[in-house]
Design a protein around this motif. Structure first.
Motif, PDB file in Angstrom:
ATOM      1  N   TYR A  22       3.392  13.468 -27.427  1.00  0.00           N
ATOM      2  CA  TYR A  22       3.182  14.844 -27.871  1.00  0.00           C
ATOM      3  C   TYR A  22       1.804  15.024 -28.503  1.00  0.00           C
ATOM      4  O   TYR A  22       1.147  16.042 -28.287  1.00  0.00           O
ATOM      5  CB  TYR A  22       4.268  15.248 -28.872  1.00  0.00           C
ATOM      6  CG  TYR A  22       5.493  15.874 -28.233  1.00  0.00           C
ATOM      7  CD1 TYR A  22       6.131  15.270 -27.152  1.00  0.00           C
ATOM      8  CD2 TYR A  22       6.033  17.059 -28.714  1.00  0.00           C
ATOM      9  CE1 TYR A  22       7.254  15.830 -26.571  1.00  0.00           C
ATOM     10  CE2 TYR A  22       7.164  17.629 -28.137  1.00  0.00           C
ATOM     11  CZ  TYR A  22       7.770  17.006 -27.071  1.00  0.00           C
ATOM     12  OH  TYR A  22       8.884  17.578 -26.499  1.00  0.00           O
TER      13      TYR A  22
ATOM     14  N   VAL B 178       7.720   9.293 -28.372  1.00  0.00           N
ATOM     15  CA  VAL B 178       7.559  10.733 -28.124  1.00  0.00           C
ATOM     16  C   VAL B 178       6.401  11.288 -28.947  1.00  0.00           C
ATOM     17  O   VAL B 178       5.637  12.125 -28.469  1.00  0.00           O
ATOM     18  CB  VAL B 178       8.867  11.494 -28.447  1.00  0.00           C
ATOM     19  CG1 VAL B 178       8.636  13.000 -28.416  1.00  0.00           C
ATOM     20  CG2 VAL B 178       9.948  11.123 -27.443  1.00  0.00           C
TER      21      VAL B 178
ATOM     22  N   PRO C 246      12.604  17.392 -29.365  1.00  0.00           N
ATOM     23  CA  PRO C 246      11.712  16.275 -29.712  1.00  0.00           C
ATOM     24  C   PRO C 246      10.630  16.678 -30.709  1.00  0.00           C
ATOM     25  O   PRO C 246      10.239  15.876 -31.570  1.00  0.00           O
ATOM     26  CB  PRO C 246      11.107  15.869 -28.365  1.00  0.00           C
ATOM     27  CG  PRO C 246      12.087  16.336 -27.348  1.00  0.00           C
ATOM     28  CD  PRO C 246      12.635  17.610 -27.907  1.00  0.00           C
TER      29      PRO C 246
END
Length: 196
Positions: free
Chosen positions: A15, A11, A48
């Motif tokens: 991101y 993640v 997240p």
């Protein structure tokens, strides 16, 4: 490597490719012991984001509807999330959250209970204050500033809040939540979007 660490790493890559993320105050998060991170909620992308900007594993409370899908539910459980009914009045979830803290872990909360479509801070639910008063956890306010649409995000972690005074005054859970939300508001005001 645990599934949580693998997922967080994956993640984080996604991101950082999509957003410009700045983190302030990460050192305020204790490296050991029970901690409650309370953040404002502007998007489904928030959990997240908080997860990749802290070094510790976080156990998030997530709305129970997300667990109705078997695949998504299984993934959420593997990354330490557990379901709660809307309104934070789910006794089983409250007990599970207290157990997370009793074991010295980090509990992640979005006291508003739902996303703010305007970005304006809503009044938090009493559940956050419940966990703060019923545990020995350090309370870390967190402000998510900016927007996912603008691709610019600032995550600010404030200093731990002192809970002893609230206990001495026999404050109720809502009073404590209100104080936590006030700290998040201060973080927002001290770090305006224009500074990102």
């Amino acid at each position: 490597m645990s599934f949580y660490s693998f997922a967080r790493g994956l993640v984080a890559i996604v991101y950082k490719m999509k957003f410009k993320i700045t983190v302030v105050g990460k050192e305020n998060i204790p490296s050991t012991g029970p901690v409650i991170i309370c953040a404002n909620h502007i998007s489904n992308y928030d959990p997240p984001l908080v997860g990749i900007t802290t070094s510790r594993h976080i156990h998030f409370l997530a709305k129970e509807e997300l667990f109705s899908n078997k695949i998504i539910g299984a993934i959420l459980k593997k990354v330490n999330a557990f379901p709660i009914k809307r309104g934070m009045r789910d006794r089983n979830a409250l007990r599970q959250g207290l157990q997370v803290l009793k074991e010295g872990n980090v509990l992640g909360l979005f006291p508003e209970g739902t996303r703010s479509k305007t970005g304006e801070l809503k009044r938090g639910l009493a559940g956050a204050g419940f966990f703060a008063l019923r545990s020995k956890a350090q309370i870390i306010p967190c402000a998510i500033i900016g927007s996912y649409e603008s691709k610019k995000l600032l995550v600010v972690y404030g200093k731990a809040m002192e809970m002893d005074a609230f206990r001495e005054e026999k404050a109720n859970a809502q009073d404590v939540t209100d104080a936590i939300m006030a700290e998040i508001k201060k973080l927002q005001e001290n770090h305006p979007f224009e500074t990102i």
